[in-house]
Write a protein that holds these residues in place. Sequence first.
Motif, PDB file in Angstrom:
ATOM      1  N   PRO A 108      -3.743  -3.892  -1.346  1.00 40.43           N
ATOM      2  CA  PRO A 108      -4.020  -3.221  -2.846  1.00 40.43           C
ATOM      3  C   PRO A 108      -4.691  -4.575  -3.462  1.00 40.43           C
ATOM      4  O   PRO A 108      -5.446  -4.353  -4.501  1.00 40.43           O
ATOM      5  CB  PRO A 108      -2.694  -2.947  -3.317  1.00 40.43           C
ATOM      6  CG  PRO A 108      -2.048  -2.239  -2.098  1.00 40.43           C
ATOM      7  CD  PRO A 108      -2.354  -3.297  -1.102  1.00 40.43           C
ATOM      8  N   ASP A 164     -13.658  -5.355  -7.419  1.00 40.39           N
ATOM      9  CA  ASP A 164     -14.675  -4.531  -7.524  1.00 40.39           C
ATOM     10  C   ASP A 164     -15.821  -5.141  -8.377  1.00 40.39           C
ATOM     11  O   ASP A 164     -16.110  -4.770  -9.462  1.00 40.39           O
ATOM     12  CB  ASP A 164     -14.358  -2.991  -8.069  1.00 40.39           C
ATOM     13  CG  ASP A 164     -13.304  -2.438  -7.116  1.00 40.39           C
ATOM     14  OD1 ASP A 164     -12.979  -2.897  -6.138  1.00 40.39           O
ATOM     15  OD2 ASP A 164     -13.060  -1.280  -7.448  1.00 40.39           O
ATOM     16  N   SER A 180     -13.438   1.233  -0.030  1.00 36.18           N
ATOM     17  CA  SER A 180     -12.387   0.162   0.011  1.00 36.18           C
ATOM     18  C   SER A 180     -12.024   0.033  -1.615  1.00 36.18           C
ATOM     19  O   SER A 180     -11.580  -0.979  -2.074  1.00 36.18           O
ATOM     20  CB  SER A 180     -13.176  -1.141   0.178  1.00 36.18           C
ATOM     21  OG  SER A 180     -13.445  -1.233   1.459  1.00 36.18           O
ATOM     22  N   ASN A 181     -11.694   1.148  -2.437  1.00 41.38           N
ATOM     23  CA  ASN A 181     -11.340   1.348  -3.627  1.00 41.38           C
ATOM     24  C   ASN A 181      -9.988   1.970  -3.583  1.00 41.38           C
ATOM     25  O   ASN A 181      -9.583   2.674  -2.702  1.00 41.38           O
ATOM     26  CB  ASN A 181     -12.257   1.890  -4.766  1.00 41.38           C
ATOM     27  CG  ASN A 181     -12.628   3.351  -4.208  1.00 41.38           C
ATOM     28  OD1 ASN A 181     -11.906   4.196  -4.274  1.00 41.38           O
ATOM     29  ND2 ASN A 181     -13.896   3.445  -3.788  1.00 41.38           N
ATOM     30  N   ARG A 182      -9.190   1.908  -4.836  1.00 42.91           N
ATOM     31  CA  ARG A 182      -7.976   2.564  -4.818  1.00 42.91           C
ATOM     32  C   ARG A 182      -7.787   4.030  -4.620  1.00 42.91           C
ATOM     33  O   ARG A 182      -7.240   4.553  -3.680  1.00 42.91           O
ATOM     34  CB  ARG A 182      -7.374   2.198  -6.269  1.00 42.91           C
ATOM     35  CG  ARG A 182      -5.957   2.884  -6.558  1.00 42.91           C
ATOM     36  CD  ARG A 182      -5.608   2.706  -7.861  1.00 42.91           C
ATOM     37  NE  ARG A 182      -4.181   3.171  -7.998  1.00 42.91           N
ATOM     38  CZ  ARG A 182      -2.901   2.402  -8.027  1.00 42.91           C
ATOM     39  NH1 ARG A 182      -3.116   1.315  -7.743  1.00 42.91           N
ATOM     40  NH2 ARG A 182      -1.962   3.017  -8.266  1.00 42.91           N
ATOM     41  N   TRP A 195      -8.491  -4.603  -3.920  1.00 39.47           N
ATOM     42  CA  TRP A 195      -8.969  -3.374  -4.874  1.00 39.47           C
ATOM     43  C   TRP A 195      -9.349  -3.804  -6.091  1.00 39.47           C
ATOM     44  O   TRP A 195     -10.360  -3.198  -6.793  1.00 39.47           O
ATOM     45  CB  TRP A 195      -8.028  -2.172  -4.691  1.00 39.47           C
ATOM     46  CG  TRP A 195      -7.815  -1.719  -3.420  1.00 39.47           C
ATOM     47  CD1 TRP A 195      -8.033  -1.839  -2.284  1.00 39.47           C
ATOM     48  CD2 TRP A 195      -6.594  -0.749  -3.429  1.00 39.47           C
ATOM     49  NE1 TRP A 195      -7.516  -1.305  -1.245  1.00 39.47           N
ATOM     50  CE2 TRP A 195      -6.382  -0.645  -1.869  1.00 39.47           C
ATOM     51  CE3 TRP A 195      -5.858  -0.125  -3.983  1.00 39.47           C
ATOM     52  CZ2 TRP A 195      -5.437   0.348  -1.114  1.00 39.47           C
ATOM     53  CZ3 TRP A 195      -4.862   0.743  -3.699  1.00 39.47           C
ATOM     54  CH2 TRP A 195      -4.773   0.928  -2.254  1.00 39.47           C
ATOM     55  N   ARG A 207      -8.998   4.683  -0.846  1.00 36.41           N
ATOM     56  CA  ARG A 207      -8.016   4.327   0.224  1.00 36.41           C
ATOM     57  C   ARG A 207      -6.470   5.303   0.137  1.00 36.41           C
ATOM     58  O   ARG A 207      -5.863   5.497   1.112  1.00 36.41           O
ATOM     59  CB  ARG A 207      -7.499   2.811   0.062  1.00 36.41           C
ATOM     60  CG  ARG A 207      -8.583   1.961   0.375  1.00 36.41           C
ATOM     61  CD  ARG A 207      -8.902   2.136   1.970  1.00 36.41           C
ATOM     62  NE  ARG A 207     -10.143   1.374   2.292  1.00 36.41           N
ATOM     63  CZ  ARG A 207     -10.130   0.166   2.779  1.00 36.41           C
ATOM     64  NH1 ARG A 207      -9.137  -0.523   3.127  1.00 36.41           N
ATOM     65  NH2 ARG A 207     -11.324  -0.285   3.147  1.00 36.41           N
ATOM     66  N   THR A 267      -4.993  -2.113   4.655  1.00 39.40           N
ATOM     67  CA  THR A 267      -5.709  -2.494   3.547  1.00 39.40           C
ATOM     68  C   THR A 267      -4.538  -3.260   2.548  1.00 39.40           C
ATOM     69  O   THR A 267      -3.461  -3.167   3.020  1.00 39.40           O
ATOM     70  CB  THR A 267      -6.229  -1.292   2.689  1.00 39.40           C
ATOM     71  OG1 THR A 267      -7.030  -1.601   1.453  1.00 39.40           O
ATOM     72  CG2 THR A 267      -4.919  -0.396   2.163  1.00 39.40           C
ATOM     73  N   TYR A 312       0.715  -1.162  -0.029  1.00 38.54           N
ATOM     74  CA  TYR A 312      -0.148  -0.124  -0.022  1.00 38.54           C
ATOM     75  C   TYR A 312       0.771   1.336  -0.127  1.00 38.54           C
ATOM     76  O   TYR A 312       0.620   2.223  -0.852  1.00 38.54           O
ATOM     77  CB  TYR A 312      -0.800  -0.011   1.350  1.00 38.54           C
ATOM     78  CG  TYR A 312      -1.619   1.013   1.607  1.00 38.54           C
ATOM     79  CD1 TYR A 312      -2.600   1.841   0.707  1.00 38.54           C
ATOM     80  CD2 TYR A 312      -1.848   1.508   2.857  1.00 38.54           C
ATOM     81  CE1 TYR A 312      -3.233   3.049   1.103  1.00 38.54           C
ATOM     82  CE2 TYR A 312      -2.706   2.493   3.046  1.00 38.54           C
ATOM     83  CZ  TYR A 312      -3.384   3.296   2.351  1.00 38.54           C
ATOM     84  OH  TYR A 312      -4.120   4.491   2.650  1.00 38.54           O
TER      85      TYR A 312
END
Length: 398
Positions: free
Chosen positions: A207, A213, A377-379, A210, A382, A205, A20
Amino acid sequence: MLHIANIIRDQKFIDGQIAYHELTADLCQHDYFIVSWTKNIEFKYMTKKDRVQVVNPDELINILGTNKYDALFIHNFLYMPLHYMWKVPVSIKVFWFAWGYDFYNTPKDQPYVSIPLLHQKSKELLRELRASQARISCFTKFKRSAKHCVKNLFQYNKQDHNDNPDVYKKAVSRVDYFSGVFPLEYDLLNQKPEFHAQKVAYEYTNPVDWDNDFETIPEIGNNVLIGNSADINNNHLDMLDYLKEVDFSGKKIIVPLSYGGSKQYANKIDKAYKELLGKECLTLLEYMSREDYLELLSSVGVGIFFHERQQATCNIEELLRHGVKLFLSETSINYRHYKSVGYHIYSLQHDFNQQALDIPLTEEQKKHNVQLWLRTSNREYRLQYLYDIYDLLKQPNR
């Protein structure tokens, strides 16, 4: 470029956290330290151990003093020897990213945030476990006491003072910024007179998550997950009172017990659950890889968690994003948070019964929970946490 030191331990999700941080490598260099008087660290969970320096507390303070660090990220307050906190150079901003145990359960006899954590049967079991540990000879007690006195006299720095309330409070006063797992945890600490930290948002988190989705909700199984670890705060024994009232035929009951508590506790829970649930019970006593554990979670249709503090959030959110039906203690910090966000979750105390166990969430409820999870909780969402912290550190009068 910003330069940040991270105090960590060998934990399951640190690899993801390093990945991350690496997404912002053009803006900030992150270094990672395990602080220990023992240099021979066996890594059980992390694979990115080449990124980590194992240093003793004096070496850490020297490194912080001789390198131009903008901030110190402490991932779990207890991973820093707290009597060294006031040795951290004043030019370095200290961030405390709390995990829960580091203030709900610490200091040991006077928790910084005191809420009832154990239900009756778990309280009794804790007393039993402590009594069994205390059954040692008078001579052994004398030797330990003498050894403790000598160490206090000659090795103060090498002692663990994190359970000393005065040391703990003084360390808290050195913290500049704080993020709990839930926003409401800041309010719990902000009532303390020595707590002067500003509120920031920071997330644990990975990556790789992500990329999931998904437009359609994946198929889930009908197994049942009970708790997240061998930590007594799961209140496993008290949960049995609810479990014995329902029929689990056709379902596996998965009970993770591979980390987070003593082997003695795990064995007692293993025995108690198998006695009640028999062949339907699958207790996890050995550590599983993240990939294998996530595959096992994909077979789960119901999750039951009896924690009172914030805990098991990685498991809970993994289940929420797959449309799993969750029962939480309605008096818990977990329940308060997820209800406030708007998730469809249920009270273990008042909603759990045979019908509730057998009927899954509706497709509409599943979609609602999944969309709520995806929203944060998406790129882009975050990474904004890190960008906001970096902007904060770049301010001239920070």
